[in-house]
Every structure is written in structure tokens, then in C-alpha cells.
Design a protein around this motif. Structure first.
Motif, PDB file in Angstrom:
ATOM      1  N   HIS A 143     -10.475  -7.377  -0.648  1.00 33.27           N
ATOM      2  CA  HIS A 143      -9.812  -7.886   0.973  1.00 33.27           C
ATOM      3  C   HIS A 143     -10.457  -8.023   1.846  1.00 33.27           C
TER       4      HIS A 143
ATOM      5  N   SER B 191      -5.779 -12.191   1.440  1.00 32.13           N
ATOM      6  CA  SER B 191      -5.356 -10.855   1.479  1.00 32.13           C
ATOM      7  C   SER B 191      -4.235 -10.187   0.372  1.00 32.13           C
ATOM      8  N   THR B 192      -3.359  -9.137   0.537  1.00 33.96           N
ATOM      9  CA  THR B 192      -2.885  -8.511  -0.911  1.00 33.96           C
ATOM     10  C   THR B 192      -2.162  -9.016  -1.573  1.00 33.96           C
TER      11      THR B 192
ATOM     12  N   ASP C 220       2.508  -8.749   2.128  1.00 32.49           N
ATOM     13  CA  ASP C 220       1.583  -8.211   3.026  1.00 32.49           C
ATOM     14  C   ASP C 220       1.784  -8.104   4.021  1.00 32.49           C
TER      15      ASP C 220
ATOM     16  N   GLU D 252     -10.862  -7.246   4.615  1.00 29.47           N
ATOM     17  CA  GLU D 252     -11.592  -6.119   5.867  1.00 29.47           C
ATOM     18  C   GLU D 252     -12.673  -5.358   5.266  1.00 29.47           C
TER      19      GLU D 252
ATOM     20  N   THR E  20      -9.332  -2.643  -2.196  1.00 31.67           N
ATOM     21  CA  THR E  20      -7.947  -2.864  -1.556  1.00 31.67           C
ATOM     22  C   THR E  20      -7.912  -1.619  -1.700  1.00 31.67           C
TER      23      THR E  20
ATOM     24  N   HIS F 268     -11.044   0.065   4.133  1.00 34.14           N
ATOM     25  CA  HIS F 268     -11.409  -0.864   3.297  1.00 34.14           C
ATOM     26  C   HIS F 268     -13.063  -0.991   3.634  1.00 34.14           C
TER      27      HIS F 268
ATOM     28  N   TYR G 199       0.801  -1.427   0.165  1.00 32.65           N
ATOM     29  CA  TYR G 199       0.109   0.490   0.176  1.00 32.65           C
ATOM     30  C   TYR G 199       0.874   1.363  -0.347  1.00 32.65           C
TER      31      TYR G 199
ATOM     32  N   LEU H 176      -4.555 -12.062  -3.385  1.00 32.11           N
ATOM     33  CA  LEU H 176      -5.089 -10.543  -4.507  1.00 32.11           C
ATOM     34  C   LEU H 176      -4.010 -10.457  -5.303  1.00 32.11           C
TER      35      LEU H 176
ATOM     36  N   SER I 166      -4.727 -11.622   7.483  1.00 36.45           N
ATOM     37  CA  SER I 166      -5.673 -11.823   6.316  1.00 36.45           C
ATOM     38  C   SER I 166      -5.018 -12.860   5.890  1.00 36.45           C
ATOM     39  N   SER I 167      -3.985 -13.565   5.574  1.00 36.21           N
ATOM     40  CA  SER I 167      -3.829 -14.438   4.742  1.00 36.21           C
ATOM     41  C   SER I 167      -3.940 -15.812   5.555  1.00 36.21           C
TER      42      SER I 167
END
Ligand code: 13P
Ligand code: SF4
Length: 325
Positions: free
Chosen positions: A206, A222-223, A47, A208, A242, A183, A29, A226, A136-137
Motif C-alpha cells: 500500500h 489501494s486496498t 476501499d 502509505e 498492508t 504502514h 481492514y 491490491l 490512494s486509488s
């Protein structure tokens, strides 16, 4: 910045990092220039789980974390013998800010029978109160594992990720009501309309994001998950819910594909974060340079707290190694 100025700046910063035996670890990000610097200087982009893992395994004496504070703290918790610095210590996260350790302690004390699982997007003081940390992953896998053992979960702080994981796994989860300012702004109605405009596009979200947005997704992850989806799916177009910082790596990995930002404003409404984290955006080459020169943005974590926070964090890393994530 002209091409020449950019090259000059990248070379200068790479040399500064080298002189300090420092490695730059950046989140997707952050500004594309920061990600590019991580690439040219031999650093890492990933991530939050991968950033933690990289920080724990690097030989560098100094880890420079371009991201938000909890990422810097995680690096310090895992590598106390290393110096961890950031472009700015002021880069926060709304999930971390929305879960003060004292209030979390009260919540936890009300439910002593539950296994405490906290998202990585929390302070060291909150992690120190947890049985498990997840990103998140890996959240679905960890909660599945705990639910199979019959454990009931107390979850904090992201309510949307918590709800998604509970639905996926069927686990009994009591949720803190935090959310991510970025998000939370994605809008299902607008996304529905955008899907109609780009019927061939795959929708990447994502976890979130709100439930109604998740319901429209082709891939939730997760990033890194994705990003992998953009490489593995045959689609040529992707609608991405995201932070838009990740478009840098998506476009780099698939130059022929196109990436469309998921809508953040309803009809007539204006967005506040506009698919871009205000704290991630604070990581710029200029303040990285000042931080390296002034040496005034070092992350410190109280040793007693660090030892406690290390336990659930290490549990996550060991679990992820078993899954080969
Ligand atoms: P990832 O673990 O997917 O990189 O997410 C971190 C984050 O802060 C998302 O907003
Ligand atoms: Fe926190 Fe959201 Fe920013 Fe991620 S995007 S760091 S969850 S505020």
C-alpha cells in the motif's frame, strides 16, 4: 465463537439492520466477522473511494460505516439526508489526527499559489479547506491531471503517499509530514529477507508505506487494487504490506493461493501496530449491536463545513467517474 453462535449473531444483526432500513458498509481492514456480516446482510466491502461511492448511491435511509471516523464523515458529507452511524465514533486514524485543521490552515495560508490536495484520511474540517480530495486509488491520476495543467500542489497529510505520487508524476508537491502508524512500520530489510525465502511470491504494498518498502514492491495500490492483483497475477504466493484484515477477501477470492504478512519489526524490535490498524480493530459486532440499540454513535458534520468539504469530494467522485474507476 462457535459456528452456531456466529450464525445466530449474524442473523440477529442482519434483522436489526433491516428493521432500520440500514446498510452496512465495511472497509477491508475491519474484523473478518464484520466483513462477513456486510456480505450476508447485503452490504458492501471496499476501499475508501468505493465506500464513499456506495454510500452516495445507496437507497438505504441509514448507512452504517464500519471503518474509521473520516469514512463516516465522508458518507455524511455526501449524503446529508441519510443517517450515518458507526459501531464507535472513537475509531480515529493517525493521518487525520496528525493534521489538525488549524495548523493545516496556517500551512495553506503560507502557500496561496498552490492547489490544495488532501487525502481522504482527513477530517471534514481539513477537507473543507481543500481544492481536491483523493484516495490512494486515484491520487496518481488526479495529480497527473493537475500537473499537466501546470499546477503546483500542496499535499496533506501522508508524506509517503505524497512522495510516491510526486515521483510517479513529476509534479511539484509540497508535503505535510503525516504518516500512518500501520504502514510506517513495514521494514525494507525484513521484507528483503522474506523475499529471499519466498522468491516466487509477488510483493504487494500500500502506498502509505515508506519509500524503501515501496521500492521492493511488484504492485503498489489501494486496498482494492491490491486485492485485484492477487486475482489477476499468476503467482501462488503473495507478500502483503498492508493491514492484515484484507487477507479475508484475498483468501476468499483465491482459496488456493497463500498470503504472507510483510514484516513490521526490525531485528530484535517489536511491532506496535503489527500490520493491524488499532482503530479499525475497534469495529466489532458487539459495539455495532450496542450502537444500533442505543442509537448513540451517529456522525454529525456542521452544515457550513459540509457544504465546503463536499466541493473537493464531489470533484474526486466526478473525476473517478470519468476514469471509470
Ligand atoms: P484505501 O483507500 O486503499 O482503502 O486505504 C484506506 C486506508 O486507510 C489505508 O490505510
Ligand atoms: Fe489510518 Fe493507517 Fe488506520 Fe488506514 S491503517 S485508517 S491510514 S491509521
Amino acid at each position: 465463537m462457535s459456528h452456531g453462535e456466529k450464525t445466530e449473531r449474524m442473523t440477529e444483526l442482519t434483522e436489526m439492520l433491516k428493521a432500520r432500513n440500514a446498510v452496512l458498509v465495511a472497509h477491508y481492514y475491519t474484523d473478518p466477522l464484520m466483513q462477513e456480516l456486510a456480505e450476508v446482510s447485503g452490504g458492501f466491502i471496499g476501499d475508501s473511494l468505493e465506500m464513499a461511492r456506495f454510500g452516495a448511491n445507496t437507497d438505504a435511509q441509514t448507512i452504517v460505516v464500519a471503518g474509521v471516523r473520516f469514512m463516516g464523515e465522508t458518507a455524511k458529507i455526501l449524503s446529508p439526508e441519510k443517517r450515518v452511524i458507526m459501531p464507535t465514533l472513537a475509531a480515529e486514524c493517525s493521518l487525520d489526527l496528525g493534521c489538525p485543521p488549524e495548523e493545516f490552515a496556517v500551512f495553506r495560508a503560507q502557500h496561496p499559489e498552490r492547489t490544495v490536495v488532501v487525502y481522504a484520511n482527513t477530517s471534514a474540517a481539513v477537507k473543507a479547506q481543500a481544492d481536491w480530495v483523493v484516495t490512494s486509488s486515484i491520487a496518481v491520476d488526479v495529480i497527473n491531471h493537475l500537473a499537466t495543467r501546470g499546477e503546483k500542489i500542496l499535499w496533506a497529510p501522508d508524506q509517503h503517499l505524497g512522495r510516491y505520487v510526486a515521483t510517479k508524476t513529476g509534479a511539484d508537491m509540497l508535503l505535510w509530514n503525516g504518516s500512518c502508524v500501520v504502514h510506517e512500520e513495514f521494514k525494507a530489510q525484513g521484507l528483503q529477507k522474506l523475499k529471499a525465502v519466498y522468491p516466487e511470491a509477488a510483493v504487494l504494498v500500500h502506498p502509505e508505506s515508506p519509500e524503501a518498502v515501496l521500492a521492493l514492491a511488484d504492485v503498489i495500490g489501494s486496498t482494492t487494487q491490491l486485492l485485484k492483483a492477487t486475482q489477476n497475477l499468476p503467482n501462488q504466493q503473495f507478500i502483503v504490506a498492508t493491514d492484515r484484515g484484507i487477507f479475508y477477501k484475498m483468501q476468499q477470492a483465491s482459496p488456493q493461493k497463500s498470503f504472507i504478512e510483510a514484516p513490521t519489526g526490525g531485528s530484535g524490535a517489536t511491532c506496535r501496530s503489527c500490520a493491524h490498524c488499532p482503530w479499525m480493530a475497534m469495529n466489532q459486532l458487539d459495539n455495532l449491536r450496542s450502537s444500533l440499540l442505543a442509537d448513540d454513535q451517529e456522525v454529525h458534520v456542521d452544515e457550513g463545513m459540509r457544504m465546503k468539504a463536499l466541493v473537493p469530494l464531489q470533484r474526486m467522485l466526478d473525476f473517478s467517474a470519468g476514469l471509470k474507476l
